[in-house]
Every structure is written in structure tokens, then in C-alpha cells.
Design an enzyme around this catalytic site. Structure first.
Site, PDB file in Angstrom:
ATOM      1  N   ARG A 128      18.578  34.443 -13.535  1.00 53.26           N
ATOM      2  CA  ARG A 128      18.527  35.165 -14.734  1.00 53.26           C
ATOM      3  C   ARG A 128      16.838  35.361 -14.918  1.00 53.26           C
ATOM      4  O   ARG A 128      16.753  35.386 -14.096  1.00 53.26           O
ATOM      5  CB  ARG A 128      19.107  34.914 -15.840  1.00 53.26           C
ATOM      6  CG  ARG A 128      20.540  33.841 -15.798  1.00 53.26           C
ATOM      7  CD  ARG A 128      21.133  33.368 -16.998  1.00 53.26           C
ATOM      8  NE  ARG A 128      22.347  33.157 -17.112  1.00 53.26           N
ATOM      9  CZ  ARG A 128      22.964  31.695 -16.494  1.00 53.26           C
ATOM     10  NH1 ARG A 128      21.651  30.827 -16.329  1.00 53.26           N
ATOM     11  NH2 ARG A 128      23.843  31.868 -16.218  1.00 53.26           N
ATOM     12  N   LYS A 146      21.000  29.133 -19.715  1.00 52.07           N
ATOM     13  CA  LYS A 146      22.159  29.341 -21.233  1.00 52.07           C
ATOM     14  C   LYS A 146      21.951  28.207 -21.767  1.00 52.07           C
ATOM     15  O   LYS A 146      22.574  26.596 -21.390  1.00 52.07           O
ATOM     16  CB  LYS A 146      23.237  29.616 -21.028  1.00 52.07           C
ATOM     17  CG  LYS A 146      22.807  31.659 -20.840  1.00 52.07           C
ATOM     18  CD  LYS A 146      24.156  31.848 -20.549  1.00 52.07           C
ATOM     19  CE  LYS A 146      23.903  33.529 -20.193  1.00 52.07           C
ATOM     20  NZ  LYS A 146      25.702  34.189 -20.130  1.00 52.07           N
ATOM     21  N   HIS A 203      19.547  42.110 -13.175  1.00 48.30           N
ATOM     22  CA  HIS A 203      21.006  41.730 -12.876  1.00 48.30           C
ATOM     23  C   HIS A 203      21.579  41.395 -11.955  1.00 48.30           C
ATOM     24  O   HIS A 203      22.427  41.088 -11.278  1.00 48.30           O
ATOM     25  CB  HIS A 203      21.667  41.366 -13.791  1.00 48.30           C
ATOM     26  CG  HIS A 203      22.013  40.261 -14.907  1.00 48.30           C
ATOM     27  ND1 HIS A 203      21.883  39.266 -15.121  1.00 48.30           N
ATOM     28  CD2 HIS A 203      23.412  40.600 -15.334  1.00 48.30           C
ATOM     29  CE1 HIS A 203      23.177  38.659 -15.431  1.00 48.30           C
ATOM     30  NE2 HIS A 203      24.164  39.163 -15.095  1.00 48.30           N
ATOM     31  N   ARG A 223      20.717  39.588  -9.217  1.00 54.36           N
ATOM     32  CA  ARG A 223      22.263  38.391  -9.267  1.00 54.36           C
ATOM     33  C   ARG A 223      23.223  38.664  -8.524  1.00 54.36           C
ATOM     34  O   ARG A 223      23.674  37.575  -7.930  1.00 54.36           O
ATOM     35  CB  ARG A 223      21.434  37.652 -10.941  1.00 54.36           C
ATOM     36  CG  ARG A 223      22.834  37.033 -11.330  1.00 54.36           C
ATOM     37  CD  ARG A 223      22.096  36.185 -12.483  1.00 54.36           C
ATOM     38  NE  ARG A 223      22.925  35.603 -13.003  1.00 54.36           N
ATOM     39  CZ  ARG A 223      23.559  33.784 -13.711  1.00 54.36           C
ATOM     40  NH1 ARG A 223      22.865  33.380 -12.437  1.00 54.36           N
ATOM     41  NH2 ARG A 223      24.059  33.655 -13.997  1.00 54.36           N
ATOM     42  N   HIS A 234      26.741  29.496 -13.471  1.00 50.24           N
ATOM     43  CA  HIS A 234      28.016  29.403 -14.081  1.00 50.24           C
ATOM     44  C   HIS A 234      28.890  28.507 -15.120  1.00 50.24           C
ATOM     45  O   HIS A 234      28.942  27.413 -13.880  1.00 50.24           O
ATOM     46  CB  HIS A 234      29.073  30.313 -13.303  1.00 50.24           C
ATOM     47  CG  HIS A 234      28.394  32.183 -13.052  1.00 50.24           C
ATOM     48  ND1 HIS A 234      28.989  32.598 -12.151  1.00 50.24           N
ATOM     49  CD2 HIS A 234      27.579  32.394 -14.014  1.00 50.24           C
ATOM     50  CE1 HIS A 234      28.077  33.318 -11.912  1.00 50.24           C
ATOM     51  NE2 HIS A 234      27.794  33.314 -13.147  1.00 50.24           N
ATOM     52  N   TYR A 257      32.960  38.057  -8.198  1.00 48.80           N
ATOM     53  CA  TYR A 257      32.156  38.363  -6.702  1.00 48.80           C
ATOM     54  C   TYR A 257      33.241  38.976  -5.705  1.00 48.80           C
ATOM     55  O   TYR A 257      33.252  39.615  -4.750  1.00 48.80           O
ATOM     56  CB  TYR A 257      31.933  37.487  -6.478  1.00 48.80           C
ATOM     57  CG  TYR A 257      29.873  37.735  -7.346  1.00 48.80           C
ATOM     58  CD1 TYR A 257      28.796  39.150  -7.427  1.00 48.80           C
ATOM     59  CD2 TYR A 257      29.612  36.428  -8.534  1.00 48.80           C
ATOM     60  CE1 TYR A 257      28.051  38.706  -8.839  1.00 48.80           C
ATOM     61  CE2 TYR A 257      29.338  36.708  -9.779  1.00 48.80           C
ATOM     62  CZ  TYR A 257      28.139  37.407 -10.110  1.00 48.80           C
ATOM     63  OH  TYR A 257      26.612  38.040 -10.661  1.00 48.80           O
TER      64      TYR A 257
END
Length: 294
Positions: free
Chosen positions: A147, A171, A240, A243, A266, A275
């Protein structure tokens, strides 16, 4: 229409809704009323049932309305019937068991492998430290899928050249390790050498400005947008997107979904599964362009 006018006056004078919202509500309610008349000739609000509303939803979908537009129209109808319930005009809300169509999430935007190769191999990023750094940033995004915040927060101590691992903090301060290959190692080594010579006094950050301070999110976002513009015409040109490009490229080259999930950091596999839809859409495009009977 008297009840509709009363409802819209209530929104305007008691709830202080904007003129634009009131116009939209009026159009939505009139549209439903016209549909009801076509189906049942004349119908009082108390006679409307869930079946009729579902038929209206289907008719809107058949006419090409998006789920967002349909749900907005249903919202107007829900507010109207809540108003009628409070006024005692109806005793049952026909929308209490109605759920609108789910909004489709847009597929991730990505850059094709050929375009990324052109950008990294054939594009001039400029001479000196800035050119070397900007090229390295694009390559880092494409090779790791990290990220923007993770790249900006990267320190020298997070890159382990002996183990070929990069430690990133994602995160909620969750850390993960991303492996890198010989090609990325060589690129990072070259960048570090150029950086150390050009900016001898600097912070602990891996990616820095010419002043030696940590690079900012806005600088990275702008350089990504500027350089992607050289090879693609897609509207969105952000970190992004790179990414997304990493994940799509990995899937297209037979990587397992679970492995991609771990590399991207994730929480849920469902997040990564988007995806697979992207690669399927790309497959359909290739088929439609290449097959003589498509």
C-alpha cells in the site's frame, strides 16, 4: 397526488430538505404512481403491496437502471410510506420486507503486463537521484503490491537484503513479510547507492526527498500518476492501481489466491477474490477480440 404534495411539503418545511432532493423524490414517486396505474389502473396508497413494488423493481432493472438508482427510488418510497404511517393514512408498510438490488462493486483497475514492462524498461525517468528513486518506487509497488502508506513508512531497517525480505506495517499496525527476487534486489541496491551518495545526511526512511526527509504520500501519488500517464490512458492512475496490478499479474501467472492474500495483507480471502473477477473479465475481452465466431 394530494398525499404526495403533503409529503413533499413536510420534507421542505419541516425537515429542511434541499430543493434538489425534493425534486428527485417527486420524480421517483410520480414514476412509481405511473407504473402502478399501468398495472392496476387506479390504486390508493393503502392498496399498494410488496408484490407490486417488486414488479416495479424488476421493470426498472429491465429498463437498465443501476442498482444505485433503484435503491435511491426505493428510499423515496420508504420515506413516503413512513410519513403515511405517522399520519394514519396506511396501517401497513408495504416496503417492510422489500430489499433493493445489491450494488455491484466496481472491478479493480489495473495496468497490463506489457504496459508495465514498457514503463519500467523503456521509459525515461530522468537522471540522478530523483529519476532513480521514482523508477524504484514504481518497481516496488509492482513487485510487492504494498500500500501507499506501507511504502512511505518503509525504513532502511525493514529491508533485509541477506534474507530477501521486506517487513511492512499495514493496517492496524499489522506487520507482514514480503519476499523479493534478484531483480528487485539489484534495483534496490542501485537506488540505495545513488541515494546515499546524493543525500549523505538523511532520515531512517528508505524513500526520501532530496532534503533527506521521508517522502510524502502526495509526492508518491503525483509521481505515480505522472509516470503511468506515459503508458496508459486509464482514468485512475494511483498507487492503488499498481497494487491491483500486482495482484492481477500474480493471478494471471498462476499464483494461488491464498498466497496473494498473504502478500497483500488482506484479512479475508473474499477481499482477494475480487481479482479473480478481474482476470475473468480480461479473459473474456481476449476471447471476444481473438475468436473468429465471438
Amino acid at each position: 397526488m394530494l398525499l404526495t404534495d403533503s409529503f413533499l411539503s413536510y420534507l421542505q418545511y419541516e425537515r429542511n430538505y434541499s430543493e434538489k432532493t425534493i425534486i428527485s423524490y417527486r420524480e421517483d414517486l410520480c414514476q412509481f404512481e405511473e407504473f402502478a396505474k399501468e398495472e392496476v389502473v387506479e390504486l390508493a396508497p393503502s392498496e399498494v403491496d410488496a408484490a407490486l413494488i417488486r414488479e416495479w423493481i424488476v421493470s426498472l432493472m429491465d429498463r437498465g437502471y443501476t442498482s444505485t438508482s433503484i435503491n435511491r427510488k426505493l428510499s423515496a418510497l420508504r420515506s413516503f410510506y413512513k410519513f403515511l404511517l405517522r399520519k394514519g393514512e396506511v396501517v401497513v408498510d408495504p416496503l417492510r420486507k422489500i430489499t433493493g438490488p445489491k450494488n455491484k462493486k466496481p472491478l479493480p483497475v489495473f495496468v497490463r503486463e506489457s504496459e508495465m514492462n514498457k514503463l519500467l524498461d523503456d521509459t525515461d525517468f530522468g537522471e540522478g537521484f530523483k529519476g532513480c528513486r521514482d523508477h524504484m518506487i514504481i518497481e516496488m509497488f509492482y513487485a510487492t503490491g504494498m500500500r501507499l502508506s506501507e511504502l512511505v513508512g518503509l525504513n532502511d531497517g525493514d529491508v533485509d537484503f541477506s534474507s530477501s525480505l521486506i517487513k511492512v506495517t499495514g493496517k492496524r499496525n499489522k506487520q507482514r513479510l514480503i519476499p523479493f527476487d534478484e531483480e528487485l534486489r539489484n534495483a534496490m541496491t542501485e537506488y540505495v547507492n545513488v541515494r546515499n551518495e546524493a543525500v549523505p545526511v538523511r532520515s531512517d526512511a528508505f524513500f526520501i526527498r532530496e532534503t533527506g526527509e521521508r517522502i510524502t504520500r502526495s509526492i508518491v501519488a503525483n509521481l505515480v500518476k505522472r509516470n503511468l500517464s506515459k503508458v496508459v490512458t486509464i482514468k485512475k492512475k494511483s498507487p492503488h492501481v499498481l497494487r491491483h496490478t500486482f495482484a492481477t499479474t500474480m493471478l494471471n501467472n498462476d499464483a494461488e489466491l491464498g498466497a496473494i492474500k498473504e502478500l497483500l495483507g488482506h484479512e479475508s480471502l473474499a477481499t482477494t477474490e475480487v481479482y479473480t473477477h478481474t482476470t475473468f473479465e480480461e479473459l473474456k475481452k481476449v476471447y471476444n477480440q481473438a475468436h473468429p465466431r465471438a
